[in-house]
Design a protein around this motif. Structure first.
Motif: not given
Length: 472
Positions: A350, A353, A357, A364-367, A370, A389
């Motif tokens: 992943l 942070e 993400y 969790l949200t991917a940027t 990612f 993710l």
């Protein structure tokens, strides 16, 4: 150039200085010592690589280990050769990533058998994919815990719709669909060819071999004798079909001079309808680039007509090895076992942070960065761990799942060094002959027997004799 026996002397000199107990290591509950890691594209000049190693070291400390991890820098360009020179000089890291050249080293008896070490681990033993287990049973010196590199056929969904056909499920359906693609219009422009395979027929073989009965590298003839599938009746029928596709323009006649870049360009620009991509990230790249070049275009995964080509399980072609000179084998295995654990997989797959993400409670949200992160060490079998993710799109993930679903181990094996020239000569003869058959320069009806005789004369006879001693 030094000979590899120099490496053996350097390594065995190190062995002589080791306590006897280190030669038969057993993973302790708490490990200690320095682990020097050399790996292609793992560099101290990359801040993310350094931060990744530092957080792994900290996590190991939290588990009670006193392990220091050190990156050994080696340029990515010409990595295999530079690694060989480093090992020959006597500089032997504790964990070595090979991308070729390992057989010469392992034949000197200087790489550990990893199977008994892996068997004692908490997470790593369960993380192996089926093809990993099969390869390590045959060649226990390299470990590469990643999905199999299978090929997946894809095409634009709107192109299939434009043909008025359903997605094919068998060879007859594939034949009709591929021949229907040339002349079918996309965005007002007719597609020129149905399919392309770059440089040779290997990518098509990966999808169509089983449909013609080419089920393994070595097959039995009517007399019950082992023969190469290259000279089998099944291969002959497959090449007859390829030749028919070439003759009417369904198979791009420029395939023999088209590399992967040309293949992809023709796919994105609508010159060919179907391509094969490496399952997983590469299929995802095709999907993204197709949408970029043709806004709104969506790719679809096609089903191979009878499964996919059997997977070579003779050995890993790349991966991690542990030299017998390593004093801290327990520390190396503790490191690898952590990477295979849920926490280690979270780190390795992943990224960081705030960079790759974001976290909002348990969500969790991917940027948008990612996709820049990639696992450095291990991707476990999904039955063991699935990250919250995924960098893969549903299509890319489906292509990976397809490879797992159709996995079959091949019966290929590693030839001894003394047959290397025969193997190379026979393969070169085969590839040249295949293009001549497919292009119509020769005929599988009239020239097949001469091809078989030529292949046998160019090293195939020696290969076949050896195969019969291995396969029984």
């Amino acid at each position: 150039m030094h000979k590899l026996t120099t490496s053996r002397r350097a390594l065995l000199a190190g062995i002589a200085a080791l306590p006897a107990a280190t030669l038969l290591p057993r993973i302790a509950h708490a490990a200690s010592g320095k682990v020097r890691i050399v790996m292609k594209d793992l560099l101290t000049s990359n801040p993310e690589d350094v931060a990744h190693i530092e957080r792994i070291q900290a996590a190991l400390a939290e588990r009670g280990h006193d392990i220091t991890l050190e990156i050994v820098d080696l340029p990515s360009e010409g990595y295999a050769e530079k690694l060989n020179l480093m090992l020959l000089s006597g500089d032997i890291p504790d964990l070595i990533y090979f991308q070729g050249g390992d057989e010469q080293i392992s034949s000197q008896g200087v790489l550990r058998d990893l199977n008994p070490l892996i068997a004692e681990t908490e997470y790593l033993a369960d993380a192996l994919w089926p093809h990993n287990e099969a390869r390590m049973a045959n060649y226990p010196y390299l470990m590469y815990v990643y999905p199999p590199r299978t090929k997946a056929p894809v095409m634009r969904a709107d192109l299939l719709a434009a043909t008025g056909m359903d997605a094919p499920t068998d060879l007859d359906g594939w034949d009709v669909m591929l021949r229907a693609i040339p002349g079918t219009a996309l965005d007002g422009t007719p597609v020129t060819h149905g399919i392309i395979t770059p440089n040779n027929t290997a990518e098509m073989d990966a999808v169509f071999d089983p449909a013609f009965g080419v089920t393994s590298t070595w097959m039995k003839n009517d007399a019950g004798e082992w023969i190469s599938s290259r000279v089998s009746d099944a291969e002959r029928e497959k090449l007859r079909w390829y030749a028919s596709l070439y003759a009417d323009g369904t198979l791009d006649p420029e395939f023999i001079t088209s590399n992967w870049e040309v293949k992809e360009d023709k796919f994105y620009t609508g010159q060919v309808g179907v391509v094969m991509g490496t399952a997983g990230p590469v299929v995802g790249i095709y999907e993204a680039k197709m949408a970029q070049v043709n806004p709104g275009a969506e790719l679809m995964l096609l089903t191979p007509p009878a499964g996919i080509q059997a997977i070579d399980v003779s050995k890993e072609s790349r991966g991690f090895a542990i030299p017998v000179t390593t004093e801290n084998t327990d520390a190396v295995m503790a490191f690898l076992d952590f990477i295979a654990s849920p926490e280690g997989q979270f780190f390795d797959r992943l990224g960081f942070e705030g960079t790759h993400y974001t976290r909002d409670g348990d969500t969790l949200t991917a940027t948008d960065r990612f996709g820049e992160w990639y696992p450095r060490f291990i991707i476990t079998d999904p039955s063991v761990y699935t990250p919250p993710l995924s960098a893969l799109s549903p299509l890319a993930q489906a292509s990976l799942d397809q490879g797992v679903e159709y996995f079959r181990p091949d019966n290929s094996f590693v030839f001894p060094p003394e047959l290397a020239a025969s193997v190379d000569a026979a393969e070169s003869f085969y590839r040249t002959a295949v293009f001549r058959f497919v292009s119509g320069e020769t005929s599988v009806e009239d020239d097949w027997d001469a091809f078989v005789d030529g292949w046998m004369a160019e090293g195939g006879a020696e290969m076949t004799d050896y195969a019969r001693t291995v396969l029984g």
